[in-house]
Write a protein that holds these residues in place. Structure first.
Motif, PDB file in Angstrom:
ATOM      1  N   ALA A  55      -7.473   9.870  -8.023  1.00  0.00           N
ATOM      2  CA  ALA A  55      -6.837   8.855  -8.874  1.00  0.00           C
ATOM      3  C   ALA A  55      -5.841   7.988  -8.112  1.00  0.00           C
ATOM      4  CB  ALA A  55      -6.162   9.550 -10.048  1.00  0.00           C
ATOM      5  N   ASP A  56      -5.125   8.587  -7.133  1.00  0.00           N
ATOM      6  CA  ASP A  56      -4.091   7.793  -6.465  1.00  0.00           C
ATOM      7  C   ASP A  56      -4.674   6.622  -5.666  1.00  0.00           C
ATOM      8  OD1 ASP A  56      -5.191   9.552  -4.722  1.00  0.00           O
ATOM      9  OD2 ASP A  56      -3.309  10.293  -3.878  1.00  0.00           O
ATOM     10  N   ALA A  57      -5.946   6.699  -5.299  1.00  0.00           N
ATOM     11  CA  ALA A  57      -6.568   5.576  -4.583  1.00  0.00           C
ATOM     12  C   ALA A  57      -6.601   4.324  -5.462  1.00  0.00           C
ATOM     13  CB  ALA A  57      -7.990   5.939  -4.163  1.00  0.00           C
ATOM     14  N   PHE A  58      -6.533   4.523  -6.787  1.00  0.00           N
ATOM     15  CA  PHE A  58      -6.636   3.401  -7.728  1.00  0.00           C
ATOM     16  C   PHE A  58      -5.275   2.995  -8.294  1.00  0.00           C
ATOM     17  CE2 PHE A  58     -10.572   5.683  -7.527  1.00  0.00           C
ATOM     18  CZ  PHE A  58     -11.567   4.717  -7.604  1.00  0.00           C
ATOM     19  N   THR A  59      -4.233   3.694  -7.862  1.00  0.00           N
ATOM     20  CA  THR A  59      -2.907   3.386  -8.423  1.00  0.00           C
ATOM     21  C   THR A  59      -1.835   3.199  -7.341  1.00  0.00           C
ATOM     22  OG1 THR A  59      -2.522   5.764  -8.620  1.00  0.00           O
ATOM     23  CG2 THR A  59      -3.259   4.627 -10.614  1.00  0.00           C
ATOM     24  N   MET A  60      -2.021   3.826  -6.173  1.00  0.00           N
ATOM     25  CA  MET A  60      -0.977   3.795  -5.140  1.00  0.00           C
ATOM     26  C   MET A  60      -1.314   2.748  -4.071  1.00  0.00           C
ATOM     27  SD  MET A  60       1.066   6.196  -6.044  1.00  0.00           S
ATOM     28  CE  MET A  60       2.040   6.573  -4.590  1.00  0.00           C
ATOM     29  N   PRO A  61      -0.276   2.155  -3.456  1.00  0.00           N
ATOM     30  CA  PRO A  61      -0.566   1.171  -2.399  1.00  0.00           C
ATOM     31  C   PRO A  61      -1.208   1.815  -1.162  1.00  0.00           C
ATOM     32  CG  PRO A  61       1.822   1.432  -2.701  1.00  0.00           C
ATOM     33  CD  PRO A  61       1.159   2.244  -3.771  1.00  0.00           C
ATOM     34  N   ILE A  62      -0.703   2.990  -0.810  1.00  0.00           N
ATOM     35  CA  ILE A  62      -1.243   3.684   0.370  1.00  0.00           C
ATOM     36  C   ILE A  62      -1.347   5.163   0.033  1.00  0.00           C
ATOM     37  CG2 ILE A  62      -0.872   4.235   2.829  1.00  0.00           C
ATOM     38  CD1 ILE A  62       1.021   1.637   2.687  1.00  0.00           C
ATOM     39  N   THR A  63      -2.469   5.776   0.374  1.00  0.00           N
ATOM     40  CA  THR A  63      -2.658   7.201   0.094  1.00  0.00           C
ATOM     41  C   THR A  63      -2.936   7.905   1.418  1.00  0.00           C
ATOM     42  OG1 THR A  63      -3.824   6.444  -1.865  1.00  0.00           O
ATOM     43  CG2 THR A  63      -3.965   8.776  -1.376  1.00  0.00           C
ATOM     44  N   TYR A  64      -2.209   8.984   1.658  1.00  0.00           N
ATOM     45  CA  TYR A  64      -2.439   9.746   2.889  1.00  0.00           C
ATOM     46  C   TYR A  64      -3.153  11.036   2.539  1.00  0.00           C
ATOM     47  CZ  TYR A  64       1.015   6.486   4.702  1.00  0.00           C
ATOM     48  OH  TYR A  64       1.686   5.338   5.050  1.00  0.00           O
ATOM     49  N   SER A  65      -4.226  11.349   3.272  1.00  0.00           N
ATOM     50  CA  SER A  65      -4.911  12.630   3.055  1.00  0.00           C
ATOM     51  C   SER A  65      -5.513  13.062   4.401  1.00  0.00           C
ATOM     52  CB  SER A  65      -5.984  12.495   1.975  1.00  0.00           C
ATOM     53  OG  SER A  65      -6.971  11.608   2.406  1.00  0.00           O
ATOM     54  N   ALA A  66      -6.472  13.980   4.353  1.00  0.00           N
ATOM     55  CA  ALA A  66      -7.088  14.441   5.609  1.00  0.00           C
ATOM     56  C   ALA A  66      -8.447  15.049   5.312  1.00  0.00           C
ATOM     57  CB  ALA A  66      -6.197  15.479   6.279  1.00  0.00           C
ATOM     58  N   ILE A  67      -9.354  14.948   6.319  1.00  0.00           N
ATOM     59  CA  ILE A  67     -10.596  15.719   6.244  1.00  0.00           C
ATOM     60  C   ILE A  67     -10.526  16.683   7.415  1.00  0.00           C
ATOM     61  CG2 ILE A  67     -13.109  15.642   6.430  1.00  0.00           C
ATOM     62  CD1 ILE A  67     -13.075  13.001   5.100  1.00  0.00           C
ATOM     63  N   PHE A  68     -10.546  17.976   7.139  1.00  0.00           N
ATOM     64  CA  PHE A  68     -10.183  18.983   8.131  1.00  0.00           C
ATOM     65  C   PHE A  68      -8.853  18.548   8.736  1.00  0.00           C
ATOM     66  CE2 PHE A  68     -14.821  19.612   7.759  1.00  0.00           C
ATOM     67  CZ  PHE A  68     -14.765  20.875   7.194  1.00  0.00           C
ATOM     68  N   SER A  69      -8.754  18.422  10.068  1.00  0.00           N
ATOM     69  CA  SER A  69      -7.436  18.039  10.583  1.00  0.00           C
ATOM     70  C   SER A  69      -7.378  16.550  10.934  1.00  0.00           C
ATOM     71  CB  SER A  69      -7.077  18.904  11.785  1.00  0.00           C
ATOM     72  OG  SER A  69      -8.217  19.037  12.580  1.00  0.00           O
ATOM     73  N   ASN A  70      -8.361  15.779  10.435  1.00  0.00           N
ATOM     74  CA  ASN A  70      -8.359  14.343  10.730  1.00  0.00           C
ATOM     75  C   ASN A  70      -7.591  13.589   9.638  1.00  0.00           C
ATOM     76  OD1 ASN A  70      -8.956  11.735  11.488  1.00  0.00           O
ATOM     77  ND2 ASN A  70     -11.054  11.793  10.675  1.00  0.00           N
ATOM     78  N   PRO A  71      -6.383  13.071   9.949  1.00  0.00           N
ATOM     79  CA  PRO A  71      -5.613  12.371   8.913  1.00  0.00           C
ATOM     80  C   PRO A  71      -6.252  11.035   8.527  1.00  0.00           C
ATOM     81  CG  PRO A  71      -4.447  12.349  11.016  1.00  0.00           C
ATOM     82  CD  PRO A  71      -5.705  13.115  11.244  1.00  0.00           C
ATOM     83  N   ILE A  72      -6.105  10.700   7.248  1.00  0.00           N
ATOM     84  CA  ILE A  72      -6.704   9.467   6.724  1.00  0.00           C
ATOM     85  C   ILE A  72      -5.647   8.691   5.965  1.00  0.00           C
ATOM     86  CG2 ILE A  72      -8.381   8.538   5.069  1.00  0.00           C
ATOM     87  CD1 ILE A  72     -10.085  10.972   5.576  1.00  0.00           C
ATOM     88  N   ALA A  73      -5.557   7.384   6.221  1.00  0.00           N
ATOM     89  CA  ALA A  73      -4.692   6.513   5.405  1.00  0.00           C
ATOM     90  C   ALA A  73      -5.601   5.562   4.636  1.00  0.00           C
ATOM     91  CB  ALA A  73      -3.738   5.733   6.295  1.00  0.00           C
ATOM     92  N   LEU A  74      -5.540   5.651   3.320  1.00  0.00           N
ATOM     93  CA  LEU A  74      -6.331   4.772   2.466  1.00  0.00           C
ATOM     94  C   LEU A  74      -5.391   3.635   2.060  1.00  0.00           C
ATOM     95  CD1 LEU A  74      -9.202   4.899   1.281  1.00  0.00           C
ATOM     96  CD2 LEU A  74      -8.286   6.219  -0.618  1.00  0.00           C
ATOM     97  N   VAL A  75      -5.652   2.439   2.557  1.00  0.00           N
ATOM     98  CA  VAL A  75      -4.688   1.341   2.409  1.00  0.00           C
ATOM     99  C   VAL A  75      -5.177   0.347   1.351  1.00  0.00           C
ATOM    100  CG1 VAL A  75      -3.408  -0.452   3.638  1.00  0.00           C
ATOM    101  CG2 VAL A  75      -4.118   1.611   4.853  1.00  0.00           C
TER     102      VAL A  75
END
Ligand code: HEM
Length: 475
Positions: A55-75
């Motif tokens: 849900a935060d991808a549709f409400t937040m300006p930037i979302t930080y997460s990870a797949i295994f140990s690879n960090p992801i910034a959804l901007v």
């Protein structure tokens, strides 16, 4: 040109706008237990990444997460997207997962080339997509669509799979503008090969997410290799024949192939035969399924909005197609064009744009570590609650007049942004306007599936059931 009057009352006040059925975002998970979260989300990432978005991808300006140990910034903040992709593209390189998927089939084509090779190719190829060339392709676009419509008149008794139909139409247009049908005697095989290679080579393999080296064979992709080999051989043969004819001074068609073979750079070197081949394969991969999906979703949305459909039909029926060069049709189809743009907002054919940060980024609250994945998802951006009013609704008037002007340039990105923005944007828009004009003048398209089409992301956003529709002649 007399401006076409814009009617600003869609949908009628007493009618609810159409809201297509799409995956509901997952609840935002807690940020600890990264591996557990990855294991939960990985099956969705492989089968349909649209269902993996939280849900935060549709409400937040930037979302930080990870797949295994690879960090992801959804901007999804327009200013941050502009900063990264326009002001500081030097901070980004191509996303390794996408490269693992696309580089083997597309090699040094424009979509997958990087660094100096990409810069040189983009400079050489940009003039090939100059407006005067795209304008001149309008005749072929019209001719191929009219040819397709003539065949459709004989098939209206059956329910047709419109996603496949649009893919065949878009491939026919592309093959005519790429090499004037020089591969056409094999066209059915070519189309089957293209569909097969897109299906089997274009999906991420679990190993891609683990950044495993290419020496580990991706079993999921082996099946597409034969189709790709056959396609490459056909393209190479066609390019070699054409080159020979150019060298002999013979008359050759003014199509993409001739334009690519005739490119010359500052150093008097043009594209090599290998580069021409890679780019033709790239244009086939990037340039027909995208447009085809957008057309199919547009027909679906119009089938569910009677008022919008009638407005398109009225606009198209008033178009004097015989007096006007088809590259100018779009200027007289503002509402139809707005429907197509709104369709690409709701169902952006390229629904994920990925990069990797080459160094640490710390700018106005945007904090990204070196090597992290940077993602912009046009799917989520175009449905972002802070950027759009009633984002789930089909409302083409967003794309007309003052409302259009108020859309942030970096909130609507069907064709991407910055230096790697889609080179085929003008081609695709012109093709869609001509195709919609001819299709909607001739036919009504009514959805005939038992359940609504479910959007599935496999590089492009496809309807799960290939979009069955009943097609009825209008006259
Ligand atoms: C509705 C149709 C289309 C859509 C939605 C679309 C979308 C996109 C997007 C989003 C990108 C940027 C990808 C990124 O930054 O990672 C892109 C790049 C590209 N597109 Fe399109 N595209 C369409 C049609 C076409 C057509 C018709 C062609 C060619 C005939 C084409 C050729 C390319 C190429 C070569 C690139 C790579 C450009 C570069 O990296 O320099 N596209 N497209």
């Amino acid at each position: 040109m007399t401006a076409t009057k814009i009617d600003t009352s869609h949908p009628p006040v007493d009618v609810e706008p159409f809201r297509p059925k799409v995956p509901v975002p997952r609840p935002t998970p807690p940020n600890n237990f990264v591996h557990l979260r990855t294991l939960q989300v990985l099956p969705k990432l492989l089968s349909n990444p649209l269902e993996a978005l939280s849900a935060d991808a549709f409400t937040m300006p930037i979302t930080y997460s990870a797949i295994f140990s690879n960090p992801i910034a959804l901007v999804h903040e327009p200013a941050a997207i502009k900063y990264l992709f326009v002001e500081r593209p030097d901070l980004l390189r191509a996303d390794p997962v996408r490269q693992a998927v696309l580089k083997p089939p597309l090699r040094e084509g424009l979509l997958t080339a990087e660094g100096a090779t990409w810069r040189r190719s983009r400079k050489l190829i940009a003039p090939v997509f100059a407006p005067r060339h795209i304008d001149s392709f309008a005749i072929a676009m019209r001719e191929r669509t009219e040819h397709y419509v003539a065949t459709l008149h004989h098939r209206t008794d059956n329910t047709l799979l419109i996603a496949d139909e649009m893919a065949a139409l878009a491939y026919s247009v592309l093959s005519q503008t790429l090499f004037t049908g020089d591969l056409d005697d094999e066209s059915e095989q070519v189309l089957a090969d293209v569909a097969f290679f897109l299906k089997h080579l274009s999906q991420p393999d679990p190993l891609d997410f683990l950044n495993m080296s290419d020496r580990w064979p991706r079993l999921t992709k082996l099946r597409g290799q034969k189709a790709l080999r056959r396609l490459r051989q056909g393209v190479r043969r066609t390019a070699q024949n054409r080159k020979q004819r150019i060298d002999q001074g013979a008359e050759v068609p003014d199509d993409f192939l001739t334009l690519l073979l005739n490119t010359t750079g500052d150093d008097d070197r043009g594209l090599s035969l290998d580069e021409v081949e890679d780019n033709i394969i790239t244009f086939i991969a990037a340039g027909h399924e995208t447009t085809a999906r957008a057309l199919a979703w547009t027909l679906y949305l119009l089938a569910n909005d009677e008022d919008a459909r009638q407005r398109c039909e009225a606009e198209i029926d008033a178009l004097k197609t015989d007096d006007l060069d088809p590259h100018l049709w779009g200027d007289h189809l503002p509402f139809t064009t707005a429907c197509f743009e709104e369709s690409m907002r709701l169902f952006p054919p390229a629904s994920m744009i990925g990069r990797q940060a080459v160094e640490d980024v710390d700018h106005n609250g945007l904090v990204i570590n070196k090597d992290a994945t940077v993602l912009v998802s046009p799917w989520a951006l175009h449905r972002h609650e802070t950027l759009w009013d009633d984002p789930a609704a089909f409302k083409p008037l967003r794309f007309l007049g003052e409302a259009r002007k108020s859309i942030d340039r970096f909130a609507y990105l069907p064709f991407g942004m910055g230096q790697r923005v889609c080179i085929g944007q003008r081609f695709a828009m012109q093709e869609a306007q001509i195709a919609l004009a001819i299709l909607l003048r001739n036919f009504r398209f009514d959805y005939a599936g038992a359940e609504p089409p479910w959007p599935v992301m496999k590089i492009t956003i496809q309807p799960h059931n290939a979009m069955p529709m009943k097609v009825t002649a209008r006259t």
